[in-house]
Design an enzyme around this catalytic site. Sequence first.
Site, short mmCIF file in Angstrom:
data_model
loop_
_atom_site.label_atom_id
_atom_site.label_comp_id
_atom_site.label_asym_id
_atom_site.label_seq_id
_atom_site.Cartn_x
_atom_site.Cartn_y
_atom_site.Cartn_z
N ASP A 72 3.16 -4.33 7.86
CA ASP A 72 1.90 -3.62 7.70
C ASP A 72 0.79 -4.66 7.86
OD1 ASP A 72 -0.46 -2.59 6.75
OD2 ASP A 72 0.41 -1.61 5.00
N CYS A 132 -4.70 2.36 -3.69
CA CYS A 132 -3.45 2.92 -3.11
C CYS A 132 -2.31 1.92 -3.26
CB CYS A 132 -3.64 3.30 -1.64
SG CYS A 132 -4.85 4.58 -1.40
N LYS A 152 -10.49 -0.98 10.35
CA LYS A 152 -10.58 -2.17 9.49
C LYS A 152 -10.86 -3.42 10.32
CE LYS A 152 -7.22 -0.24 6.24
NZ LYS A 152 -8.05 0.23 5.11
N GLN A 179 -4.35 -5.44 6.92
CA GLN A 179 -5.30 -6.40 6.33
C GLN A 179 -5.17 -7.80 6.94
OE1 GLN A 179 -7.69 -5.44 4.50
NE2 GLN A 179 -7.00 -3.42 3.84
N HIS A 201 0.87 -1.18 0.00
CA HIS A 201 0.00 0.00 0.00
C HIS A 201 0.92 1.24 0.00
CE1 HIS A 201 -2.81 2.95 1.79
NE2 HIS A 201 -3.80 2.13 1.47
C1 LIG Z 1 -2.39 -2.84 3.54
C2 LIG Z 1 -2.78 -1.45 4.00
N1 LIG Z 1 -1.86 -0.68 4.57
C3 LIG Z 1 -2.15 0.54 5.01
C4 LIG Z 1 -3.40 1.08 4.87
C5 LIG Z 1 -3.67 2.44 5.40
O1 LIG Z 1 -4.56 2.35 6.47
P1 LIG Z 1 -5.14 3.68 7.14
O2 LIG Z 1 -5.75 4.48 6.03
O3 LIG Z 1 -6.16 3.16 8.10
O4 LIG Z 1 -4.02 4.37 7.81
C6 LIG Z 1 -4.39 0.32 4.26
C7 LIG Z 1 -5.73 0.88 4.02
O5 LIG Z 1 -6.44 0.49 3.13
C8 LIG Z 1 -4.07 -0.99 3.82
O6 LIG Z 1 -4.99 -1.76 3.25
#
Ligand SMILES: Cc1ncc(COP(=O)(O)O)c(C=O)c1O
Length: 413
Positions: free
Chosen positions: A207, A371, A233, A210, A130
Amino acid sequence: MAAVKPLGGWDVEKIRSDFPVLSQTVNGKPLVYLDNAASSQVPQVVIERGAKYLQEEHSNIHRGVHYLSQHATTAYEAAREKVKRFINAHDVKECIFVRGTTEGINLVAHSYGRKFINEGDEILVSQMEHHSNIIPWQQVAADRGAHVRMIPINERGEIVIDEYENLLNERTKMVAVAHVSNALGTVNPVKEMIATAHKFGVPVCVDAAQSVPHFPVDVQDLDCDFFAFSGHKMFAPTGSGVIYGKREWLDKMPPYQTGGGMIRSVSFEGTTFATIPEKFEAGTPAIAAGIGLGAAIDYINAIDFEAAAAYEHELLEYATERLAGIPGVKVIGTAAKKASVLSFTVEDVHPHDIGTILDQQGIAVRAGHHCAQPVMQFFDVPATARASFAFYNTREEVDKLADAVQKVIEVFA
Ligand SMILES: Cc1ncc(COP(=O)(O)O)c(C=O)c1O
């Protein structure tokens, strides 16, 4: 709490009744919510916990000696304790509250980077990340004269482990990798990747945005150095999130943001900082959201999370089979190990059109680059449509999705 441990299978209808938002209609059709990777829905118990805080307990935390402040502080710190147990951190102080994954990764990148990344160093970032696990590292690399090197993926959307191992060397100062890809659904072998990085003395930032909503996690078992996730999430309110870090790193890292609540003493001669977690929690936090995250963890603990994960996996396999069986549909991301996410394209139809037509049927999916533009570049698509599942979705909803995608094809034929 309304949730129950199902007997002889996953009682999805009972679980659904815990989530008030799911019982509404959208465009005259029952809502089919398949955008869980963007944000999951919130159960009644979590809504009520947030409302109770606002109605009865609201006050600033950590600083007040009065009843309400102490009460709110206790509730907020209890949520931190729940986070610790949920991810099996060794020490509750290793759990830093942040706004979400993005803020957590930025905290690590900038704080760790300032202390440990120097000119000519390398940061390894996978191609499926992401943007929030790419750009902070690019920024830090630019500031420190270091380089971001990409760990490539293959046609199935899996990390090429041989290439990863070849990239590790004495200049590597960090590995940043997703536990589960939000664009492809790939579950990465992070435990093995961490063990390999550690042979080079390199820390790993996972990260976990998910992964935490979809299966149990254990940061000590993974042996990760940093682990970031977002409350919204995982059935909690927006504004809540956590960056876990091993104490041995966090103690050595400088503050990321500065201000109230993170100091030991301040004078114009100089300032000294509090220890973790306060050192990384400047200013008034999202108190209601943090307490809500604690309530969401209670909710997850009250259901049979392993059964939920197994059910959700079956749903993903069923959805993959249904969609892949439609001529003109191409599934993007066919890794051997996947969770929650089904990205797809339809021949000659832009994903935004898919999303719009599905919405007319009350079906919420995401259309775009998620993203994760490097993933789109790799698969040579401008965007995909993405259905992402939670344990409250049903086979009937998958059937509705498949029927609606079939309709999309007919409309554009
Ligand atoms: C794999 C991953 N990393 C980071 C993020 C960013 O999360 P946040 O917008 O809650 O900070 C997301 C959000 O979709 C994501 O799916």
